[in-house]
Design a protein around this motif. Structure first.
Motif, PDB file in Angstrom:
ATOM      1  N   ARG A 101      81.816 -40.596  17.298  1.00 15.60           N
ATOM      2  CA  ARG A 101      81.063 -42.175  17.924  1.00 15.60           C
ATOM      3  C   ARG A 101      81.277 -42.969  16.663  1.00 15.60           C
ATOM      4  O   ARG A 101      81.428 -42.838  15.709  1.00 15.60           O
ATOM      5  CB  ARG A 101      80.070 -42.165  19.094  1.00 15.60           C
ATOM      6  N   ASP A 102      81.069 -44.732  16.705  1.00 17.36           N
ATOM      7  CA  ASP A 102      81.097 -45.673  15.689  1.00 17.36           C
ATOM      8  C   ASP A 102      79.533 -45.231  15.238  1.00 17.36           C
ATOM      9  O   ASP A 102      78.822 -44.661  15.478  1.00 17.36           O
ATOM     10  CB  ASP A 102      81.082 -46.875  16.655  1.00 17.36           C
ATOM     11  N   ILE A 103      80.098 -45.561  13.486  1.00 15.66           N
ATOM     12  CA  ILE A 103      78.433 -45.122  13.008  1.00 15.66           C
ATOM     13  C   ILE A 103      76.882 -45.677  13.205  1.00 15.66           C
ATOM     14  O   ILE A 103      77.155 -46.473  14.592  1.00 15.66           O
ATOM     15  CB  ILE A 103      78.473 -45.777  11.228  1.00 15.66           C
ATOM     16  N   SER A 104      76.571 -44.780  13.542  1.00 14.90           N
ATOM     17  CA  SER A 104      74.351 -46.272  14.079  1.00 14.90           C
ATOM     18  C   SER A 104      73.613 -44.772  13.493  1.00 14.90           C
ATOM     19  O   SER A 104      74.024 -44.032  12.461  1.00 14.90           O
ATOM     20  CB  SER A 104      74.823 -44.859  15.476  1.00 14.90           C
ATOM     21  N   ARG A 105      72.847 -45.468  13.556  1.00 18.53           N
ATOM     22  CA  ARG A 105      71.437 -44.633  12.687  1.00 18.53           C
ATOM     23  C   ARG A 105      70.514 -43.785  13.815  1.00 18.53           C
ATOM     24  O   ARG A 105      69.405 -43.522  12.970  1.00 18.53           O
ATOM     25  CB  ARG A 105      70.460 -46.629  12.489  1.00 18.53           C
ATOM     26  N   MET A 106      70.894 -43.963  14.681  1.00 18.64           N
ATOM     27  CA  MET A 106      70.818 -43.253  15.926  1.00 18.64           C
ATOM     28  C   MET A 106      70.946 -41.265  15.634  1.00 18.64           C
ATOM     29  O   MET A 106      72.054 -41.478  15.619  1.00 18.64           O
ATOM     30  CB  MET A 106      70.319 -43.552  17.593  1.00 18.64           C
ATOM     31  N   THR A 107      70.096 -40.595  15.870  1.00 18.32           N
ATOM     32  CA  THR A 107      70.131 -39.821  15.396  1.00 18.32           C
ATOM     33  C   THR A 107      71.005 -38.498  17.063  1.00 18.32           C
ATOM     34  O   THR A 107      72.222 -37.881  17.134  1.00 18.32           O
ATOM     35  CB  THR A 107      69.972 -38.337  15.854  1.00 18.32           C
ATOM     36  N   SER A 108      71.012 -39.094  18.103  1.00 19.51           N
ATOM     37  CA  SER A 108      71.675 -39.368  19.392  1.00 19.51           C
ATOM     38  C   SER A 108      73.078 -39.927  19.345  1.00 19.51           C
ATOM     39  O   SER A 108      74.250 -38.767  20.348  1.00 19.51           O
ATOM     40  CB  SER A 108      71.316 -39.849  20.452  1.00 19.51           C
ATOM     41  N   ALA A 109      73.902 -40.313  18.696  1.00 15.55           N
ATOM     42  CA  ALA A 109      75.495 -40.374  18.281  1.00 15.55           C
ATOM     43  C   ALA A 109      76.027 -39.186  17.376  1.00 15.55           C
ATOM     44  O   ALA A 109      76.748 -39.934  17.390  1.00 15.55           O
ATOM     45  CB  ALA A 109      75.400 -41.980  17.393  1.00 15.55           C
ATOM     46  N   TYR A 110      75.003 -38.219  16.736  1.00 16.54           N
ATOM     47  CA  TYR A 110      75.565 -37.882  16.455  1.00 16.54           C
ATOM     48  C   TYR A 110      75.434 -36.241  16.694  1.00 16.54           C
ATOM     49  O   TYR A 110      74.453 -35.970  17.240  1.00 16.54           O
ATOM     50  CB  TYR A 110      74.921 -37.583  14.792  1.00 16.54           C
ATOM     51  N   ASP A 111      76.950 -35.190  17.064  1.00 13.25           N
ATOM     52  CA  ASP A 111      76.589 -34.083  17.553  1.00 13.25           C
ATOM     53  C   ASP A 111      76.726 -33.050  16.866  1.00 13.25           C
ATOM     54  O   ASP A 111      75.703 -31.724  17.519  1.00 13.25           O
ATOM     55  CB  ASP A 111      78.542 -34.426  18.378  1.00 13.25           C
ATOM     56  N   TYR A 112      76.793 -33.041  15.150  1.00 12.23           N
ATOM     57  CA  TYR A 112      76.840 -31.912  14.915  1.00 12.23           C
ATOM     58  C   TYR A 112      75.729 -31.927  13.308  1.00 12.23           C
ATOM     59  O   TYR A 112      75.897 -33.044  12.831  1.00 12.23           O
ATOM     60  CB  TYR A 112      78.612 -31.257  14.653  1.00 12.23           C
TER      61      TYR A 112
END
Length: 123
Positions: A101-112
């Motif tokens: 996804r787009d870069i984010s400061r949220m942990t939920s934005a990252y899958d791995y």
């Protein structure tokens, strides 16, 4: 499935530098935005830095601006976090993360996520 393996942590004194590496197994590493988070004992995991899939855009938490630099080498399937002028408050387990996804400061934005590498800064 993407596997991430961090390395480069250690015990250093205040003012020292470290470079963390995050090796990824993904053959399409160039498609992934990468991020570094950290977690100190008794605290929640917090955002440190992120970089777009192409490496053209970066974002940092305020405490990291001017001291840390995130980068990625798509040819080597590796992301980096160069940390300079380290302070005792930087002590934490550092995790790298990957997402499409787009870069984010949220942990939920990252899958791995990697397993983490310990950074300890002594005063």
């Amino acid at each position: 499935q993407v596997q991430l393996v961090e390395s480069g942590g250690g015990l250093v004194q205040t003012g020292a530098s470290l470079r963390l590496s995050c090796a990824a197994s993904a053959r399409t590493f160039g498609n992934y935005a990468m991020a570094w988070f950290r977690q100190a004992p008794g605290k929640e995991r917090e955002f440190v830095a992120t970089i777009t899939s192409s490496g053209s855009v970066t974002r940092y938490t305020d405490s990291a601006k001017g001291r840390f630099t995130i980068s990625k080498d798509n040819a080597k399937n590796t992301a980096y976090l160069q940390m300079n002028s380290l302070k005792p408050e930087d002590t934490a387990v550092y995790y790298c993360a990957a997402g499409q996804r787009d870069i984010s400061r949220m942990t939920s934005a990252y899958d791995y996520w990697g397993q983490g590498t310990q950074v300890t800064v002594s005063s």
